[in-house]
Design an enzyme around this catalytic site. Structure first.
Site, PDB file in Angstrom:
ATOM      1  CG  LEU A 117      44.427 -64.738   8.645  1.00  0.00           C
ATOM      2  CD1 LEU A 117      44.902 -64.207   7.288  1.00  0.00           C
ATOM      3  CD2 LEU A 117      43.793 -63.616   9.461  1.00  0.00           C
ATOM      4  CB  CYS A 118      38.421 -67.312   8.383  1.00  0.00           C
ATOM      5  SG  CYS A 118      37.058 -68.251   7.705  1.00  0.00           S
ATOM      6  N   PRO A 119      39.877 -70.072   7.077  1.00  0.00           N
ATOM      7  CG  PRO A 119      39.542 -72.109   5.910  1.00  0.00           C
ATOM      8  CD  PRO A 119      40.261 -70.778   5.819  1.00  0.00           C
ATOM      9  CB  ILE A 120      43.657 -71.951   9.577  1.00  0.00           C
ATOM     10  CG1 ILE A 120      43.951 -72.131   8.076  1.00  0.00           C
ATOM     11  CG2 ILE A 120      44.580 -72.867  10.376  1.00  0.00           C
ATOM     12  CD1 ILE A 120      43.625 -73.502   7.509  1.00  0.00           C
TER      13      ILE A 120
END
Lengths: 81, 69, 271
Positions: free
Chosen positions: A16-19
Protein backbone atom coordinates in the site's frame (compact mmCIF):
# COMPACT_ATOMS: atom_id res chain seq x y z
CA UNK A 1 2.19 -8.31 -25.47
CA UNK A 2 4.52 -5.42 -25.16
CA UNK A 3 7.37 -4.82 -27.52
CA UNK A 4 9.20 -2.94 -24.77
CA UNK A 5 12.15 -4.74 -23.26
CA UNK A 6 12.48 -3.87 -19.60
CA UNK A 7 15.78 -4.00 -17.71
CA UNK A 8 14.13 -4.71 -14.38
CA UNK A 9 10.75 -5.66 -12.96
CA UNK A 10 8.99 -4.87 -9.72
CA UNK A 11 5.55 -5.96 -8.48
CA UNK A 12 3.88 -3.45 -6.16
CA UNK A 13 0.40 -5.01 -6.17
CA UNK A 14 0.94 -6.48 -2.70
CA UNK A 15 1.78 -3.24 -0.88
CA UNK A 16 0.00 0.00 0.00
CA UNK A 17 0.91 3.68 -0.28
CA UNK A 18 3.54 4.92 0.34
CA UNK A 19 5.42 1.62 0.03
CA UNK A 20 4.14 1.34 -3.55
CA UNK A 21 6.15 4.34 -4.61
CA UNK A 22 9.03 3.48 -2.29
CA UNK A 23 9.45 0.04 -3.91
CA UNK A 24 9.24 1.52 -7.40
CA UNK A 25 11.76 4.19 -6.44
CA UNK A 26 14.19 1.66 -4.97
CA UNK A 27 13.96 -0.42 -8.16
CA UNK A 28 14.50 2.52 -10.50
CA UNK A 29 17.42 3.92 -8.49
CA UNK A 30 19.29 0.68 -9.15
CA UNK A 31 19.09 1.19 -12.93
CA UNK A 32 21.28 3.27 -15.21
CA UNK A 33 19.90 6.38 -16.93
CA UNK A 34 17.83 5.43 -19.97
CA UNK A 35 17.09 1.89 -18.76
CA UNK A 36 13.50 0.72 -18.37
CA UNK A 37 11.66 -0.48 -15.28
CA UNK A 38 8.52 -2.59 -15.63
CA UNK A 39 6.13 -2.05 -12.71
CA UNK A 40 3.05 -4.19 -12.05
CA UNK A 41 0.52 -2.22 -10.02
CA UNK A 42 -3.13 -2.08 -9.10
CA UNK A 43 -5.53 0.40 -10.66
CA UNK A 44 -6.93 3.28 -8.65
CA UNK A 45 -4.68 5.00 -6.15
CA UNK A 46 -1.37 3.35 -7.18
CA UNK A 47 -2.02 3.94 -10.89
CA UNK A 48 -2.99 7.54 -10.17
CA UNK A 49 -0.04 8.37 -7.97
CA UNK A 50 3.00 6.18 -8.62
CA UNK A 51 3.56 7.15 -12.28
CA UNK A 52 3.01 10.80 -11.41
CA UNK A 53 5.52 10.66 -8.54
CA UNK A 54 8.08 8.99 -10.82
CA UNK A 55 7.51 11.70 -13.44
CA UNK A 56 8.07 14.35 -10.74
CA UNK A 57 11.48 12.79 -10.11
CA UNK A 58 12.44 13.19 -13.75
CA UNK A 59 11.62 9.72 -15.10
CA UNK A 60 9.47 9.10 -18.18
CA UNK A 61 6.40 6.87 -18.34
CA UNK A 62 6.70 5.22 -21.75
CA UNK A 63 3.77 2.83 -21.78
CA UNK A 64 0.82 1.65 -19.68
CA UNK A 65 -0.85 -1.70 -20.27
CA UNK A 66 -4.28 -2.55 -18.85
CA UNK A 67 -4.56 -6.24 -18.05
CA UNK A 68 -8.33 -5.95 -17.71
CA UNK A 69 -8.32 -7.48 -14.22
CA UNK A 70 -7.65 -4.32 -12.21
CA UNK A 71 -3.88 -4.60 -12.61
CA UNK A 72 -1.65 -2.61 -14.92
CA UNK A 73 1.91 -2.73 -16.13
CA UNK A 74 3.68 0.58 -16.39
CA UNK A 75 7.00 0.96 -18.22
CA UNK A 76 9.17 3.78 -16.93
CA UNK A 77 12.40 5.02 -18.47
CA UNK A 78 14.92 6.24 -15.95
CA UNK A 79 15.65 9.94 -16.38
CA UNK A 80 18.76 11.90 -15.70
CA UNK A 81 18.15 13.44 -12.26
CA UNK B 1 22.35 58.48 14.79
CA UNK B 2 20.90 55.06 14.15
CA UNK B 3 22.76 51.78 14.38
CA UNK B 4 21.58 48.17 14.33
CA UNK B 5 22.30 46.10 17.43
CA UNK B 6 21.47 42.38 17.24
CA UNK B 7 19.01 43.12 14.48
CA UNK B 8 17.22 45.93 16.32
CA UNK B 9 17.51 49.63 15.52
CA UNK B 10 19.05 51.70 18.29
CA UNK B 11 18.89 55.49 18.22
CA UNK B 12 21.82 57.32 19.77
CA UNK B 13 22.06 61.05 20.38
CA UNK B 14 25.79 61.11 19.72
CA UNK B 15 28.62 58.99 18.38
CA UNK B 16 29.73 56.31 20.84
CA UNK B 17 32.58 53.83 21.20
CA UNK B 18 31.85 50.11 21.68
CA UNK B 19 32.24 50.30 25.45
CA UNK B 20 29.67 53.12 25.68
CA UNK B 21 27.22 51.14 23.57
CA UNK B 22 27.65 48.10 25.83
CA UNK B 23 26.91 50.33 28.84
CA UNK B 24 23.95 51.96 27.13
CA UNK B 25 22.50 48.55 26.26
CA UNK B 26 23.04 47.45 29.88
CA UNK B 27 25.21 44.51 28.86
CA UNK B 28 26.60 42.83 31.96
CA UNK B 29 29.87 40.90 32.13
CA UNK B 30 31.21 42.85 29.16
CA UNK B 31 34.57 41.14 29.35
CA UNK B 32 32.90 37.92 28.15
CA UNK B 33 30.91 39.40 25.28
CA UNK B 34 32.18 39.08 21.73
CA UNK B 35 31.41 42.21 19.72
CA UNK B 36 31.19 41.98 15.98
CA UNK B 37 30.86 45.07 13.76
CA UNK B 38 29.99 43.98 10.23
CA UNK B 39 32.63 41.35 9.41
CA UNK B 40 35.10 42.25 12.15
CA UNK B 41 35.37 40.84 15.61
CA UNK B 42 36.48 43.69 17.84
CA UNK B 43 39.33 42.95 20.21
CA UNK B 44 38.34 43.63 23.81
CA UNK B 45 41.34 45.94 24.05
CA UNK B 46 39.69 48.15 21.44
CA UNK B 47 36.26 48.49 23.09
CA UNK B 48 37.11 52.01 24.21
CA UNK B 49 38.81 52.96 20.95
CA UNK B 50 36.45 51.86 18.20
CA UNK B 51 33.72 54.40 17.46
CA UNK B 52 30.49 53.32 15.86
CA UNK B 53 29.19 55.10 12.80
CA UNK B 54 25.73 55.83 11.47
CA UNK B 55 24.11 52.65 10.15
CA UNK B 56 26.70 50.26 11.62
CA UNK B 57 25.51 46.71 12.18
CA UNK B 58 26.68 45.47 15.58
CA UNK B 59 26.24 42.00 17.07
CA UNK B 60 26.79 41.14 20.70
CA UNK B 61 27.62 37.42 20.88
CA UNK B 62 27.29 35.74 24.24
CA UNK B 63 28.80 32.64 25.74
CA UNK B 64 26.14 30.02 26.10
CA UNK B 65 26.84 26.85 28.02
CA UNK B 66 24.17 24.44 29.01
CA UNK B 67 23.13 21.28 27.33
CA UNK B 68 24.11 18.20 29.26
CA UNK B 69 23.45 18.61 32.96
CA UNK C 1 23.37 -3.51 0.84
CA UNK C 2 19.70 -3.77 -0.02
CA UNK C 3 16.77 -2.82 2.16
CA UNK C 4 14.54 -5.31 3.91
CA UNK C 5 10.81 -4.73 3.63
CA UNK C 6 10.80 -3.46 7.20
CA UNK C 7 13.51 -0.95 6.36
CA UNK C 8 11.63 0.21 3.26
CA UNK C 9 8.63 0.86 5.45
CA UNK C 10 10.57 2.38 8.36
CA UNK C 11 12.44 4.83 6.14
CA UNK C 12 9.72 5.32 3.51
CA UNK C 13 9.22 9.03 4.33
CA UNK C 14 12.93 9.58 3.76
CA UNK C 15 13.18 7.44 0.64
CA UNK C 16 10.29 9.34 -0.93
CA UNK C 17 12.20 12.60 -0.56
CA UNK C 18 14.08 13.42 -3.74
CA UNK C 19 16.97 14.84 -1.67
CA UNK C 20 17.33 11.63 0.34
CA UNK C 21 16.10 8.68 -1.70
CA UNK C 22 17.58 5.20 -1.57
CA UNK C 23 21.15 6.46 -1.86
CA UNK C 24 20.72 8.99 0.94
CA UNK C 25 19.15 6.48 3.29
CA UNK C 26 22.03 4.11 2.61
CA UNK C 27 24.46 6.93 3.40
CA UNK C 28 22.67 7.51 6.71
CA UNK C 29 22.80 3.81 7.60
CA UNK C 30 26.54 3.81 6.94
CA UNK C 31 27.17 7.08 8.80
CA UNK C 32 28.70 7.50 12.24
CA UNK C 33 27.83 10.38 14.54
CA UNK C 34 29.41 11.04 17.94
CA UNK C 35 27.28 12.82 20.53
CA UNK C 36 29.23 14.28 23.45
CA UNK C 37 26.87 14.85 26.37
CA UNK C 38 23.68 12.82 26.61
CA UNK C 39 21.66 15.59 28.22
CA UNK C 40 19.34 18.40 27.18
CA UNK C 41 20.88 18.75 23.71
CA UNK C 42 22.32 15.28 23.19
CA UNK C 43 19.16 13.38 24.15
CA UNK C 44 16.86 14.73 21.43
CA UNK C 45 19.72 14.80 18.92
CA UNK C 46 20.46 11.12 19.60
CA UNK C 47 16.83 10.13 19.34
CA UNK C 48 16.23 11.82 15.99
CA UNK C 49 19.50 10.52 14.57
CA UNK C 50 18.56 7.02 15.73
CA UNK C 51 15.09 7.33 14.24
CA UNK C 52 16.65 8.57 10.99
CA UNK C 53 18.73 5.42 10.77
CA UNK C 54 22.21 6.80 11.45
CA UNK C 55 24.02 3.47 11.59
CA UNK C 56 26.50 4.16 14.38
CA UNK C 57 25.86 6.56 17.24
CA UNK C 58 28.53 7.18 19.87
CA UNK C 59 27.35 8.47 23.25
CA UNK C 60 29.81 10.11 25.65
CA UNK C 61 28.76 10.94 29.20
CA UNK C 62 30.08 9.99 32.61
CA UNK C 63 26.98 10.94 34.59
CA UNK C 64 24.12 8.89 35.93
CA UNK C 65 20.51 9.85 35.25
CA UNK C 66 19.04 12.13 37.93
CA UNK C 67 15.39 12.96 38.51
CA UNK C 68 16.09 16.63 37.71
CA UNK C 69 17.29 15.59 34.23
CA UNK C 70 13.93 14.23 33.14
CA UNK C 71 12.32 17.66 32.58
CA UNK C 72 14.27 17.88 29.30
CA UNK C 73 16.52 14.85 28.68
CA UNK C 74 13.85 12.85 26.91
CA UNK C 75 16.01 9.83 26.08
CA UNK C 76 15.94 8.88 29.80
CA UNK C 77 12.87 7.55 31.58
CA UNK C 78 11.82 7.61 35.22
CA UNK C 79 12.90 4.01 35.62
CA UNK C 80 16.40 4.98 34.44
CA UNK C 81 17.19 7.25 37.41
CA UNK C 82 20.53 6.14 38.84
CA UNK C 83 21.60 4.37 35.66
CA UNK C 84 24.59 5.65 33.62
CA UNK C 85 23.22 8.06 31.01
CA UNK C 86 25.02 6.31 28.17
CA UNK C 87 23.42 2.97 29.15
CA UNK C 88 19.97 4.53 29.45
CA UNK C 89 20.46 6.25 26.08
CA UNK C 90 21.64 3.04 24.48
CA UNK C 91 18.59 1.15 25.75
CA UNK C 92 16.16 3.76 24.42
CA UNK C 93 17.85 3.77 21.00
CA UNK C 94 17.94 -0.03 20.84
CA UNK C 95 14.22 -0.15 21.52
CA UNK C 96 13.55 2.52 18.94
CA UNK C 97 15.62 1.30 16.03
CA UNK C 98 17.45 -2.04 15.80
CA UNK C 99 19.42 -0.76 12.77
CA UNK C 100 21.51 1.51 15.01
CA UNK C 101 24.74 0.37 16.64
CA UNK C 102 25.28 2.39 19.81
CA UNK C 103 28.84 2.77 21.11
CA UNK C 104 29.07 4.05 24.68
CA UNK C 105 31.88 5.94 26.39
CA UNK C 106 31.11 6.37 30.07
CA UNK C 107 33.64 9.09 30.73
CA UNK C 108 34.13 12.85 30.54
CA UNK C 109 36.04 14.13 27.54
CA UNK C 110 39.50 15.48 28.28
CA UNK C 111 42.69 16.16 26.37
CA UNK C 112 43.73 12.61 27.25
CA UNK C 113 40.80 10.75 25.66
CA UNK C 114 38.89 12.88 23.15
CA UNK C 115 41.03 12.16 20.09
CA UNK C 116 40.88 8.44 20.87
CA UNK C 117 37.09 8.58 21.16
CA UNK C 118 36.74 10.45 17.85
CA UNK C 119 39.09 8.00 16.13
CA UNK C 120 37.55 4.93 17.80
CA UNK C 121 34.90 4.68 15.08
CA UNK C 122 36.31 7.39 12.80
CA UNK C 123 33.12 9.39 13.32
CA UNK C 124 31.83 11.47 10.39
CA UNK C 125 30.27 14.22 12.47
CA UNK C 126 30.38 15.30 16.10
CA UNK C 127 27.64 16.92 18.15
CA UNK C 128 28.66 19.06 21.11
CA UNK C 129 25.90 18.64 23.65
CA UNK C 130 28.02 19.51 26.67
CA UNK C 131 27.14 22.03 29.33
CA UNK C 132 30.48 23.59 30.16
CA UNK C 133 33.06 25.76 28.46
CA UNK C 134 36.17 23.64 29.07
CA UNK C 135 34.43 20.81 27.17
CA UNK C 136 33.16 23.11 24.43
CA UNK C 137 36.65 24.51 23.74
CA UNK C 138 38.16 21.03 23.97
CA UNK C 139 35.66 19.66 21.42
CA UNK C 140 36.28 22.62 19.11
CA UNK C 141 40.05 22.24 19.24
CA UNK C 142 39.92 18.45 18.88
CA UNK C 143 37.65 18.74 15.83
CA UNK C 144 39.86 21.41 14.24
CA UNK C 145 43.02 19.36 14.88
CA UNK C 146 41.47 16.09 13.59
CA UNK C 147 39.66 17.90 10.75
CA UNK C 148 36.20 16.74 11.78
CA UNK C 149 33.00 18.72 11.32
CA UNK C 150 30.95 19.42 14.41
CA UNK C 151 27.89 21.22 15.66
CA UNK C 152 28.28 23.59 18.61
CA UNK C 153 25.29 24.55 20.72
CA UNK C 154 24.38 26.10 24.02
CA UNK C 155 21.08 26.67 25.80
CA UNK C 156 20.15 28.65 28.88
CA UNK C 157 16.84 29.97 30.23
CA UNK C 158 14.82 30.76 27.09
CA UNK C 159 17.82 31.19 24.80
CA UNK C 160 19.72 28.90 22.52
CA UNK C 161 22.44 29.18 19.93
CA UNK C 162 24.14 26.86 17.48
CA UNK C 163 26.74 26.92 14.73
CA UNK C 164 28.37 24.30 12.54
CA UNK C 165 32.07 23.97 11.90
CA UNK C 166 33.27 22.26 8.73
CA UNK C 167 37.06 22.19 8.23
CA UNK C 168 38.15 24.81 5.69
CA UNK C 169 34.62 26.12 5.18
CA UNK C 170 34.20 28.69 7.90
CA UNK C 171 35.07 29.89 11.36
CA UNK C 172 35.45 27.63 14.38
CA UNK C 173 34.05 28.30 17.85
CA UNK C 174 37.36 29.79 18.96
CA UNK C 175 37.31 32.29 16.07
CA UNK C 176 34.30 33.87 17.75
CA UNK C 177 34.98 33.14 21.42
CA UNK C 178 38.74 33.25 21.85
CA UNK C 179 39.03 31.70 25.30
CA UNK C 180 36.65 30.18 27.80
CA UNK C 181 35.31 32.51 30.47
CA UNK C 182 36.79 31.99 33.93
CA UNK C 183 35.07 29.32 36.04
CA UNK C 184 31.75 30.54 37.46
CA UNK C 185 31.83 33.79 35.43
CA UNK C 186 29.01 32.74 33.12
CA UNK C 187 26.01 30.95 34.61
CA UNK C 188 25.25 27.36 33.66
CA UNK C 189 21.81 25.79 33.30
CA UNK C 190 22.05 24.35 36.76
CA UNK C 191 22.40 27.82 38.26
CA UNK C 192 20.23 29.75 35.82
CA UNK C 193 17.56 27.26 34.77
CA UNK C 194 16.45 26.31 31.30
CA UNK C 195 13.09 25.72 29.69
CA UNK C 196 12.97 21.99 28.95
CA UNK C 197 12.06 22.35 25.28
CA UNK C 198 15.15 24.46 24.49
CA UNK C 199 17.29 21.35 24.17
CA UNK C 200 14.63 19.79 21.96
CA UNK C 201 14.66 22.69 19.54
CA UNK C 202 18.39 23.32 19.43
CA UNK C 203 19.43 19.64 19.75
CA UNK C 204 17.09 18.75 16.89
CA UNK C 205 18.69 21.50 14.79
CA UNK C 206 22.08 19.91 15.58
CA UNK C 207 20.72 16.54 14.41
CA UNK C 208 19.43 18.23 11.24
CA UNK C 209 22.90 19.61 10.55
CA UNK C 210 24.45 16.15 11.03
CA UNK C 211 21.94 14.59 8.63
CA UNK C 212 22.43 17.33 6.04
CA UNK C 213 26.21 16.95 6.30
CA UNK C 214 26.01 13.18 5.81
CA UNK C 215 23.64 13.57 2.85
CA UNK C 216 25.55 16.52 1.38
CA UNK C 217 22.40 18.58 0.95
CA UNK C 218 21.35 22.13 1.73
CA UNK C 219 23.20 24.93 3.47
CA UNK C 220 24.82 24.26 6.82
CA UNK C 221 25.22 26.77 9.64
CA UNK C 222 28.88 27.23 8.69
CA UNK C 223 29.94 30.82 9.20
CA UNK C 224 26.63 31.52 10.85
CA UNK C 225 25.44 31.57 14.43
CA UNK C 226 21.75 30.76 14.75
CA UNK C 227 20.28 32.31 17.87
CA UNK C 228 16.86 31.50 19.24
CA UNK C 229 14.82 33.43 21.77
CA UNK C 230 11.83 31.36 22.84
CA UNK C 231 10.00 34.20 24.61
CA UNK C 232 10.02 36.44 21.55
CA UNK C 233 9.89 33.36 19.27
CA UNK C 234 12.71 34.94 17.35
CA UNK C 235 15.26 33.06 15.23
CA UNK C 236 18.23 35.04 13.91
CA UNK C 237 21.14 33.99 11.76
CA UNK C 238 24.25 36.06 12.42
CA UNK C 239 26.88 35.92 9.72
CA UNK C 240 30.26 35.18 11.31
CA UNK C 241 33.63 36.19 9.90
CA UNK C 242 36.55 33.83 9.38
CA UNK C 243 39.27 34.99 11.76
CA UNK C 244 42.65 34.71 10.04
CA UNK C 245 44.63 34.85 13.27
CA UNK C 246 42.45 32.33 15.14
CA UNK C 247 44.75 30.56 17.61
CA UNK C 248 43.58 27.10 16.55
CA UNK C 249 42.25 27.22 12.97
CA UNK C 250 44.03 30.35 11.72
CA UNK C 251 46.89 30.62 9.25
CA UNK C 252 49.61 30.53 11.90
CA UNK C 253 47.77 28.69 14.63
CA UNK C 254 49.57 28.51 17.95
CA UNK C 255 47.43 25.81 19.54
CA UNK C 256 48.77 22.44 18.44
CA UNK C 257 47.80 20.49 21.51
CA UNK C 258 44.60 20.15 23.47
CA UNK C 259 44.07 22.19 26.61
CA UNK C 260 42.21 21.14 29.76
CA UNK C 261 40.66 24.31 31.13
CA UNK C 262 39.54 24.59 34.70
CA UNK C 263 35.82 24.03 35.18
CA UNK C 264 33.36 25.94 37.31
CA UNK C 265 33.28 24.93 40.95
CA UNK C 266 29.81 23.44 40.68
CA UNK C 267 31.02 21.35 37.74
CA UNK C 268 34.19 20.13 39.38
CA UNK C 269 33.00 16.58 39.62
CA UNK C 270 33.14 16.44 35.84
CA UNK C 271 36.76 17.36 35.55
Amino acid sequence: MSAIKANSYVDITDVLCPITFVKAKVAIEELEDGQILEIKMNGGEPLNNVPRSLKDEGHKVVQVEDHGNGTYTVFVKKGDL
Amino acid sequence: MKIIVNGNEVVLDKEVVVKELLDKQKVSMQQYVTVQVYDDIISRDDFEKIALKEGDSVEFLYFMGGGAQ
Amino acid sequence: MSFTNDQLERYSRHIILKEVGVKGQKKLLKSKVLIIGTGGLGAPAAMFLAAAGVGTIGLVDSDNVELSNLQRQIIHLTKDVGKPKVVSGQETINEMNPDVNVVTYQEWVSSANIIGIIKDQDYDFIIDGTDNFPAKFLINDACVLTEKPFSHAGIIRFHGQTMTYVPGQGPCYRCIFKNPPPPDAVPTCKQAGVLGVMGGIIGTIQATEAIKYVLGIGELLTGQLLTYDALDMDFRKIKLPLVKDCPVCGESAKIKELIDYEGAVCELKQN
